[in-house]
Design a protein around this motif. Structure first.
Motif, PDB file in Angstrom:
ATOM      1  N   VAL A  97       0.759  -1.304   0.199  1.00  0.00           N
ATOM      2  CA  VAL A  97       0.174  -0.191   0.013  1.00  0.00           C
ATOM      3  C   VAL A  97       0.790   1.043  -0.037  1.00  0.00           C
ATOM      4  CG1 VAL A  97      -1.590  -1.238   1.031  1.00  0.00           C
ATOM      5  CG2 VAL A  97      -0.163   0.190   2.109  1.00  0.00           C
ATOM      6  N   GLN A  98       1.723   1.162   1.027  1.00  0.00           N
ATOM      7  CA  GLN A  98       3.232   2.303   0.051  1.00  0.00           C
ATOM      8  C   GLN A  98       3.434   2.510  -0.826  1.00  0.00           C
ATOM      9  OE1 GLN A  98       2.482   3.042   3.779  1.00  0.00           O
ATOM     10  NE2 GLN A  98       3.861   3.924   3.065  1.00  0.00           N
ATOM     11  N   THR A  99       3.245   1.892  -2.057  1.00  0.00           N
ATOM     12  CA  THR A  99       3.580   2.901  -3.419  1.00  0.00           C
ATOM     13  C   THR A  99       2.211   2.042  -4.935  1.00  0.00           C
ATOM     14  OG1 THR A  99       4.054   0.389  -3.732  1.00  0.00           O
ATOM     15  CG2 THR A  99       5.927   1.986  -3.076  1.00  0.00           C
ATOM     16  N   ASP A 100       1.478   0.855  -3.830  1.00  0.00           N
ATOM     17  CA  ASP A 100       0.170   0.821  -4.770  1.00  0.00           C
ATOM     18  C   ASP A 100      -1.361   1.190  -4.078  1.00  0.00           C
ATOM     19  OD1 ASP A 100       2.507  -0.094  -6.517  1.00  0.00           O
ATOM     20  OD2 ASP A 100       1.851  -1.842  -5.960  1.00  0.00           O
ATOM     21  N   PHE A 101      -0.886   1.784  -2.977  1.00  0.00           N
ATOM     22  CA  PHE A 101      -2.239   2.163  -2.577  1.00  0.00           C
ATOM     23  C   PHE A 101      -3.953   2.399  -3.302  1.00  0.00           C
ATOM     24  CE2 PHE A 101      -5.524   4.388   0.181  1.00  0.00           C
ATOM     25  CZ  PHE A 101      -5.025   4.022   1.181  1.00  0.00           C
ATOM     26  N   ASP A 102      -3.332   3.140  -4.804  1.00  0.00           N
ATOM     27  CA  ASP A 102      -4.193   4.216  -6.056  1.00  0.00           C
ATOM     28  C   ASP A 102      -5.022   2.586  -6.037  1.00  0.00           C
ATOM     29  OD1 ASP A 102      -3.527   6.445  -5.107  1.00  0.00           O
ATOM     30  OD2 ASP A 102      -2.669   7.140  -7.307  1.00  0.00           O
ATOM     31  N   VAL A 103      -4.003   1.713  -6.710  1.00  0.00           N
ATOM     32  CA  VAL A 103      -4.581   0.264  -7.826  1.00  0.00           C
ATOM     33  C   VAL A 103      -4.891  -0.477  -6.809  1.00  0.00           C
ATOM     34  CG1 VAL A 103      -4.584  -2.370  -7.555  1.00  0.00           C
ATOM     35  CG2 VAL A 103      -2.569   0.052  -8.283  1.00  0.00           C
ATOM     36  N   TRP A 104      -5.508  -0.085  -4.685  1.00  0.00           N
ATOM     37  CA  TRP A 104      -6.018  -1.312  -3.660  1.00  0.00           C
ATOM     38  C   TRP A 104      -7.713   0.212  -3.658  1.00  0.00           C
ATOM     39  CZ3 TRP A 104      -5.666  -6.023  -3.537  1.00  0.00           C
ATOM     40  CH2 TRP A 104      -4.680  -6.908  -3.920  1.00  0.00           C
ATOM     41  N   GLU A 105      -7.619   1.451  -4.103  1.00  0.00           N
ATOM     42  CA  GLU A 105      -8.202   2.464  -3.819  1.00  0.00           C
ATOM     43  C   GLU A 105      -9.624   1.766  -5.103  1.00  0.00           C
ATOM     44  OE1 GLU A 105      -8.113   6.103  -1.780  1.00  0.00           O
ATOM     45  OE2 GLU A 105      -7.582   6.327  -4.010  1.00  0.00           O
ATOM     46  N   LYS A 106      -8.907   1.946  -6.467  1.00  0.00           N
ATOM     47  CA  LYS A 106      -9.602   0.803  -7.402  1.00  0.00           C
ATOM     48  C   LYS A 106     -10.381  -0.277  -7.042  1.00  0.00           C
ATOM     49  CE  LYS A 106      -7.056   3.616 -10.647  1.00  0.00           C
ATOM     50  NZ  LYS A 106      -6.322   3.541 -12.173  1.00  0.00           N
ATOM     51  N   VAL A 107      -9.684  -1.182  -5.974  1.00  0.00           N
ATOM     52  CA  VAL A 107     -10.522  -2.988  -6.207  1.00  0.00           C
ATOM     53  C   VAL A 107     -11.641  -2.126  -5.067  1.00  0.00           C
ATOM     54  CG1 VAL A 107      -9.814  -5.422  -5.236  1.00  0.00           C
ATOM     55  CG2 VAL A 107      -8.335  -3.861  -6.714  1.00  0.00           C
ATOM     56  N   LEU A 108     -11.255  -2.156  -4.382  1.00  0.00           N
ATOM     57  CA  LEU A 108     -12.102  -1.098  -2.970  1.00  0.00           C
ATOM     58  C   LEU A 108     -14.324  -0.598  -3.253  1.00  0.00           C
ATOM     59  CD1 LEU A 108     -12.509  -2.170   0.128  1.00  0.00           C
ATOM     60  CD2 LEU A 108     -11.495   0.307   0.415  1.00  0.00           C
ATOM     61  N   ARG A 109     -13.101   0.055  -4.702  1.00  0.00           N
ATOM     62  CA  ARG A 109     -14.477   0.612  -4.889  1.00  0.00           C
ATOM     63  C   ARG A 109     -15.666   0.048  -6.142  1.00  0.00           C
ATOM     64  NH1 ARG A 109     -11.215   5.604  -6.083  1.00  0.00           N
ATOM     65  NH2 ARG A 109     -10.462   5.276  -8.083  1.00  0.00           N
ATOM     66  N   ALA A 110     -14.622  -0.891  -6.669  1.00  0.00           N
ATOM     67  CA  ALA A 110     -15.504  -1.780  -7.523  1.00  0.00           C
ATOM     68  C   ALA A 110     -16.555  -2.634  -6.729  1.00  0.00           C
ATOM     69  CB  ALA A 110     -13.856  -2.613  -8.533  1.00  0.00           C
ATOM     70  N   LEU A 111     -15.645  -3.127  -5.362  1.00  0.00           N
ATOM     71  CA  LEU A 111     -15.802  -4.441  -4.571  1.00  0.00           C
ATOM     72  C   LEU A 111     -17.387  -3.584  -3.735  1.00  0.00           C
ATOM     73  CD1 LEU A 111     -12.919  -6.320  -2.666  1.00  0.00           C
ATOM     74  CD2 LEU A 111     -14.253  -6.732  -4.906  1.00  0.00           C
ATOM     75  N   HIS A 112     -16.666  -2.367  -3.199  1.00  0.00           N
ATOM     76  CA  HIS A 112     -18.192  -2.284  -2.376  1.00  0.00           C
ATOM     77  C   HIS A 112     -19.198  -2.051  -3.346  1.00  0.00           C
ATOM     78  CE1 HIS A 112     -17.054  -1.197   1.522  1.00  0.00           C
ATOM     79  NE2 HIS A 112     -15.759  -0.072   1.520  1.00  0.00           N
ATOM     80  N   ALA A 113     -19.302  -1.639  -5.240  1.00  0.00           N
ATOM     81  CA  ALA A 113     -20.255  -0.946  -5.902  1.00  0.00           C
ATOM     82  C   ALA A 113     -20.850  -2.344  -6.384  1.00  0.00           C
ATOM     83  CB  ALA A 113     -19.738  -0.535  -7.220  1.00  0.00           C
ATOM     84  N   ARG A 114     -20.152  -3.464  -5.443  1.00  0.00           N
ATOM     85  CA  ARG A 114     -20.141  -4.531  -6.681  1.00  0.00           C
ATOM     86  C   ARG A 114     -20.237  -4.669  -8.011  1.00  0.00           C
ATOM     87  NH1 ARG A 114     -23.225  -8.111  -2.664  1.00  0.00           N
ATOM     88  NH2 ARG A 114     -22.267  -7.683  -0.652  1.00  0.00           N
ATOM     89  N   GLU A 115     -19.147  -4.335  -8.290  1.00  0.00           N
ATOM     90  CA  GLU A 115     -19.334  -3.782  -9.908  1.00  0.00           C
ATOM     91  C   GLU A 115     -18.451  -5.405 -10.239  1.00  0.00           C
ATOM     92  OE1 GLU A 115     -16.691   0.213 -10.057  1.00  0.00           O
ATOM     93  OE2 GLU A 115     -18.740   0.307 -11.393  1.00  0.00           O
ATOM     94  N   MET A 116     -17.458  -5.546  -9.371  1.00  0.00           N
ATOM     95  CA  MET A 116     -16.329  -6.849  -9.791  1.00  0.00           C
ATOM     96  C   MET A 116     -17.309  -8.191  -9.014  1.00  0.00           C
ATOM     97  SD  MET A 116     -14.475  -6.799 -11.732  1.00  0.00           S
ATOM     98  CE  MET A 116     -15.011  -4.996 -13.730  1.00  0.00           C
TER      99      MET A 116
END
Length: 655
Positions: A97-116
């Motif tokens: 997360v120290q370098t790839d935080f943005d990637v996991w924010e995208k993943v989290l948004r997709a999971l919260h929204a049930r897009e993935m």
């Protein structure tokens, strides 16, 4: 679990992974979706602790997140061309997360929204969704803001065209825009003041010398401008006094132009030009012209220079007061510091929090803060592009150059109202008032407005904030019709800072189809039949369809040709709306944090003149905390940015 009682069990995760890796199993997995559902049930049982098997050497990520990714995500999010540009196959033991935080924010948004996973794939049960979301949130929460600070490093950058013109105006007192003849500035991270892209070419260097000479000529012909440079004068028959006056004038002018005290060596080099010209018999005006041209051609004038910290400073240092004065003035005024900032820098007190805060308030009240509207808002909201748009003159004959200028002015005035009145930045989205003149009011169907002057009016119930203003609606349309895709993408880019990936190659754009092929919504449904397109369109299109009651130039309509407008939609997370105002209410109430973060990040980028990195996240989080504590007011946003470590400090270049 009795069959594990006599033999030490393998890790529960190992059992799942061994199943997943078997080719025969994966074939059956693809052929029989019930098998996926059954294994998903087993997995959530493990995640929930029903099967008690643990490998103490495994990380929480490997134990609780990686199995979900491998089962539901990696098939699509891997390889040379991962879905949505997000690859997840390399994450084994940590989310980094120290370098790839943005990637996991995208993943989290997709999971919260049930897009993935996509709807056509087997869906994990709610308990499994909640479990993996909780574990990813825990990973993100582990982002370390307590360790060593990393304020970042701004590349040495030249003045862009706007900054050059404004600096000349404030330096010599003549406003004649010499930089308008310079080559266009490159844009990076959405703005034209980013150090990494502000290169300098031989042509531009020639333009600088020519402009310096032209400025010197104007100064000589302008009494007030001349007095700004020739402050002290001495009689011709007293050589000593004349030399002393010349040195004083050169030091004062060069110090203001360089935005810091000029050094003795620099002064000596400049004075040697005066001496040489004097020995050649040059007249006073010729000597003065030589000095002005030399100063304005110097890199110390053309570039904003900040020294890197030494190793003795640990690679990080606080900016000096003169450096801070320049950062502050170019952020809020797009110009050089004024006399008060120079005085505070000379006293060494500008960096003191209470003084810095008072200067922010003073500078925001100054007319020169109009530059934030022109240069920040103009680029953030892409208002500068309006001048180049040409909607179809047959369909929209009323939209000419003047009306496009009026559209831009309306949006600028709303932004100015939020800034000058220190309103909540959410008013940019939800304001129930706007500013129109007679022609723009007529375009909107608003009665009772006469004349070319803009005046504040209450909006009808179907319009709120910038998203329903003609400027944004025209920017996000095609010449002949609206574009829900462009409008949705514009919101994702500029309001939520969740830009979608580029479209897949080889997918044709929606054609300018005839009505016989169906309504625009129906044609776009067909366009989304390509699953590679559908993933992003499910996020973009509902946002755009919510604005479909507005035509390509911002006028209200209930029908698109023979078809009734359907402005309803559902955003990820099952958030439903039935028109533009309900959509805006969702953005204000449910997406408040995303919008405020988007605005804070973009304004911080503009203030620093560099793109943000994951190391800036802690500073942005603190800025948001201060905003939210004060009703998200504009002044608080600016103050929090100026008081942040990235603004006040500088880091040395990493090896």
């Amino acid at each position: 679990m009795g069959h594990w009682s006599h033999t030490p069990p393998e890790s529960a995760t190992d059992i799942i992974e061994s199943l997943i890796r078997r080719p025969t199993f994966r074939l059956k997995l693809n052929m029989h979706r019930l098998a996926r559902s059954a294994l998903a049930a087993l997995q959530i049982a493990i995640l929930s602790g029903v099967v008690v098997a643990d490998d103490s050497t495994e990380t929480d990520f490997a134990r609780n997140i990686r199995p979900f990714l491998q089962f539901h995500c990696v098939d699509c999010h891997s390889g040379d061309d991962p879905e949505g540009g997000v690859s997840l196959e390399s994450y084994e033991d940590s989310a980094n997360v120290q370098t790839d935080f943005d990637v996991w924010e995208k993943v989290l948004r997709a999971l919260h929204a049930r897009e993935m996973p996509p709807k056509e794939e087997p869906q994990p049960p709610d308990t499994e969704y909640e479990a993996v979301i909780g574990h990813i949130e825990a990973e993100l929460a582990a982002f370390d803001c307590s360790g060593p600070q990393h304020p970042g490093r701004v590349t040495i950058r030249r003045l862009n065209r706007v900054e050059y013109n404004n600096t000349i105006r404030d330096l010599v007192g003549i406003d004649f825009h010499p930089a308008d003849d310079f080559p266009s500035d490159d844009v990076g991270n959405g703005f034209d003041n980013i150090g990494d892209v502000l290169s300098i070419s031989p042509l531009l260097m020639e333009k600088y010398v020519d402009a310096a000479d032209a400025i010197a000529e104007r100064v000589l012909a302008h009494d007030e401008a001349r007095k700004r440079i020739v402050i002290q004068q001495a009689p011709d028959d007293d050589l000593d006094k004349k030399v002393a006056a010349a040195q004083f004038n050169i030091r004062t002018f060069a110090s203001r132009a360089f935005r810091r005290p000029v050094g003795d060596e620099e002064l000596q080099r400049l004075f040697s030009l005066v001496t040489f010209a004097f020995e050649q018999g040059s007249q006073d005006d010729e000597i003065l012209r030589t000095v002005i041209t030399a100063v304005l051609s110097s890199p110390q004038f053309l570039f904003r220079v900040e020294d890197d910290p030494s190793s003795d400073d640990g690679g990080i240092r606080a900016l000096g007061d003169y450096e801070l004065a320049s950062r502050l003035s170019y952020f809020l005024w797009s110009s050089m510091p004024d006399e008060e900032l120079f005085r505070l820098a000379e006293d060494g007190t500008l960096h003191q929090p209470e003084i810095l805060q008072s200067q922010i308030e003073r500078m925001l009240d100054d007319p020169r803060s109009q530059s934030i509207i022109d240069n920040f808002a103009g680029q953030w909201l892409q208002l500068r592009d309006l001048a180049h748009l040409r909607p179809d003159p047959t369909l929209f004959p009323q939209v000419d150059e003047q009306l496009r200028a009026d559209m831009r002015r309306e949006t600028e005035l709303l932004f100015e109202s939020v800034m000058r009145e220190n309103r909540s930045v959410l008013d940019l989205l939800r304001a129930d008032f706007s500013f129109v003149n007679e022609r723009l009011a007529s375009h909107y169907g608003i009665e009772g407005v006469t004349g070319a002057e803009f005046q504040r009016v209450d909006l009808p119930e179907n319009r709120r904030g910038v998203l329903t203003q003609a400027s944004v609606l025209l920017l996000t349309s095609n010449p002949t019709r609206t574009s829900p895709v462009k409008r949705g993408k514009w919101i994702l880019d500029n309001i939520l800072n969740e830009p979608p990936p580029p479209p897949p190659e080889g997918v044709p754009e929606l054609s300018e189809a005839v009505e016989a092929l169906g309504s625009l919504r129906e044609r776009m449904e067909e366009h989304r039949s390509n699953e590679s397109c559908a993933i992003c369109h499910r996020r973009m299109d509902p946002l755009g369809f919510g604005l479909e009651n507005f035509d390509a130039v911002g006028g209200w309509r209930d029908q698109d040709g023979q078809f009734e407008i359907d402005p309803s939609g559902t955003l990820p997370g099952d958030m439903n709306f039935s028109g533009p105002v309900e959509l805006i209410n969702i953005l204000v109430n449910e997406k408040r944090d995303a919008f405020c973060r988007c605005l804070a990040e973009k304004l911080l980028t503009y203030a620093l003149g560099r793109g943000l990195t994951s190391q800036d996240r802690c500073a942005v989080d603190r800025i948001l905390e201060q905003m939210h504590a004060d009703d998200d007011r504009f002044d608080t946003l600016v103050e929090a940015i100026v008081m942040s470590d990235p603004f006040l400090m500088r880091e040395s270049q990493k090896d």
